[in-house]
Design an enzyme around this catalytic site. Structure first.
Site, mmCIF file in Angstrom:
data_model
loop_
_atom_site.group_PDB
_atom_site.id
_atom_site.type_symbol
_atom_site.label_atom_id
_atom_site.label_comp_id
_atom_site.label_asym_id
_atom_site.label_seq_id
_atom_site.Cartn_x
_atom_site.Cartn_y
_atom_site.Cartn_z
ATOM 1 N N ALA A 30 0.635 -1.164 -0.024
ATOM 2 C CA ALA A 30 -0.074 -0.115 -0.133
ATOM 3 C C ALA A 30 0.641 1.276 -0.027
ATOM 4 C CB ALA A 30 -0.977 0.000 1.010
ATOM 5 N N LYS A 36 -3.405 4.616 -4.062
ATOM 6 C CA LYS A 36 -4.347 3.732 -4.602
ATOM 7 C C LYS A 36 -5.285 3.302 -3.364
ATOM 8 C CE LYS A 36 -1.013 2.536 -8.054
ATOM 9 N NZ LYS A 36 0.162 3.234 -7.492
ATOM 10 N N ASP A 79 0.347 -3.818 -5.950
ATOM 11 C CA ASP A 79 1.335 -2.831 -6.773
ATOM 12 C C ASP A 79 2.983 -2.928 -6.265
ATOM 13 O OD1 ASP A 79 1.686 -0.594 -8.119
ATOM 14 O OD2 ASP A 79 1.288 0.874 -6.369
ATOM 15 N N CYS A 101 4.898 0.461 -12.120
ATOM 16 C CA CYS A 101 5.036 1.534 -12.751
ATOM 17 C C CYS A 101 6.353 1.260 -13.712
ATOM 18 C CB CYS A 101 5.170 2.830 -12.010
ATOM 19 S SG CYS A 101 6.505 2.963 -10.606
#
Length: 402
Positions: A233, A238, A301, A354
């Site tokens: 997180a 997000k 992520d 990313c």
């Protein structure tokens, strides 16, 4: 009017010294501290300092070629002068520039050619080679996009407002912005402004979040009342989007290995009015094991090279190397393997980075699916920097219900 005065020059010099030569100093934090320390600088001065600072970091390798030498603590003023000459900026003959020989620099600038692609796009040789190997001919187009300044995009916090209403709120505070087609909560600024000073920010009406990043929350397909785990997180950009999409109904468990990031997430959640988030630090494997088969939705992520966000973090291309990317790929595989166990049968998860490297993205998903029976790829999205926003990858994966 002269472009910069001496105070600004010294500030840029000191910030570059810190970014290039002090360990664990990152450009965004360095410039933030510099601007906080000089509150008397006007908005135009602050904009000029930020632009020159980031452009010099972005174009470091190309500027070194024009200088004829690598950047050292002793030649940062020469680096700044070289940039001012290359960008055809107006400047005063500051005493800091005394004694700097610029004849050879001017000759190279007149020629207007550079010897290779790594210098042209201002990336380390190893990175030019990696990008070419992984992206083929497209790498130059993507690198050209990554050398542009990133737009400022906000995510309207739909717990409190809408994208259209936010545009009006900001207009009342002299911040011009517009909604972004295809991104329901995105609002883009017409020009860079310090939006953190606005009452709209203090009231929790928005977060700064790139449009590409906002796609992840949308794709995860969360519903009110679900139990959602955000496994990496961080400071919660997000996570907060997921809370808004769930209208505060259900439960979000935000995990991270860093306590300080989760503390920041709690602070942001309070401002946003997001009440359905519980934070848990991953102190050992038991934290993950307790959540095995408990999540309706799971967001991974994953840590990555960050090559998709060089527009906003240009210094990272000088701080990473191929060994780092190889290590991070091993970590990504481990995280996918371990964390996917938190997903219920019939649940959906997203693996996102990313990065724009297939070896961190679709190839990692292919390895995971080959080694882990019972999971199916539903959809993948590759968002490239040349499309206008940050480079992101996301794969939506379902755990079979049987």
């Amino acid at each position: 009017m002269e472009l910069i005065h001496r105070n600004l020059l010294i500030g840029i010099h000191d910030a570059l010294q810190e970014t290039f030569f002090e360990k664990n100093k990152y450009a965004d934090k360095v410039i933030e501290r510099l601007l906080k320390a000089h509150r008397k600088w006007g908005s135009q001065d602050r904009a000029v300092v930020s632009e020159i600072f980031y452009n010099i970091i972005r174009w470091k390798k190309r500027l070194e070629y024009y200088m004829g030498e690598g950047v050292k603590p002793s030649n940062v003023y020469k680096l700044i002068l070289t940039y001012l000459l290359w960008s055809k900026s107006r400047y005063k003959k500051f005493e800091e520039f005394d004694g700097i020989k610029i004849g050879d620099v001017l000759k190279k600038l007149e020629k207007n050619t550079v010897p290779n692609k790594a210098i042209e796009h201002s990336v380390p040789e190893w990175l030019a080679s990696t990008l070419e190997k992984e992206l083929g001919e497209k790498w130059e187009q993507e690198m050209a996009a990554l050398n542009q300044q990133a737009p400022t995009v906000l995510r309207a916090n739909t717990l409190k407002t809408t994208a259209k209403s936010l545009v009006q709120e900001l207009k009342q505070e002299d911040v011009e912005s517009f909604t972004v087609q295809g991104y329901p909560s995105a609002v883009q600024l017409e020009e860079k402004k310090n939006v953190f000073l606005t009452s709209a920010f203090k009231e929790g009406l928005f977060e700064v979040q790139d449009a590409s990043s906002q796609r992840i929350g949308e794709l995860l397909d969360v519903k009110e009342g679900m139990r959602v785990v955000d496994a990496c997180a961080g400071a919660g950009g997000k996570t907060l989007h997921l809370a808004a999409l769930m209208q505060n109904k259900g439960q979000i468990i935000a995990l991270d290995i860093y306590e300080w990031k989760l503390a920041e997430l709690k602070r942001r959640a309070k401002r946003a009015g997001a009440h359905n988030i519980e934070t848990r630090m991953i102190s050992d494997n038991k934290v993950i094991k307790r959540l095995h088969e408990k999540a309706d939705r799971l967001l991974i992520d994953a840590p990555c090279s960050g090559l998709g966000v060089l527009k906003r973090n240009p210094d990272s291309k000088w701080k990473i190397d191929q060994d780092f990317i190889d290590r991070i790929k091993t970590e990504q595989q481990q995280i996918l393997s371990d964390y996917s166990k938190m997903l219920k049968k019939g649940g959906k998860m997203i693996y996102a980075t990313c990065s724009i490297l297939p070896s961190e993205n679709s190839q990692q998903v292919a390895i995971f699916l080959a080694n882990t029976p019972g999971f199916t790829l539903l959809k993948e999205e590759h968002i490239m920097p040349s499309e206008g926003y940050d480079g992101f990858y996301m794969a939506l994966i379902e755990r079979d219900s049987a």
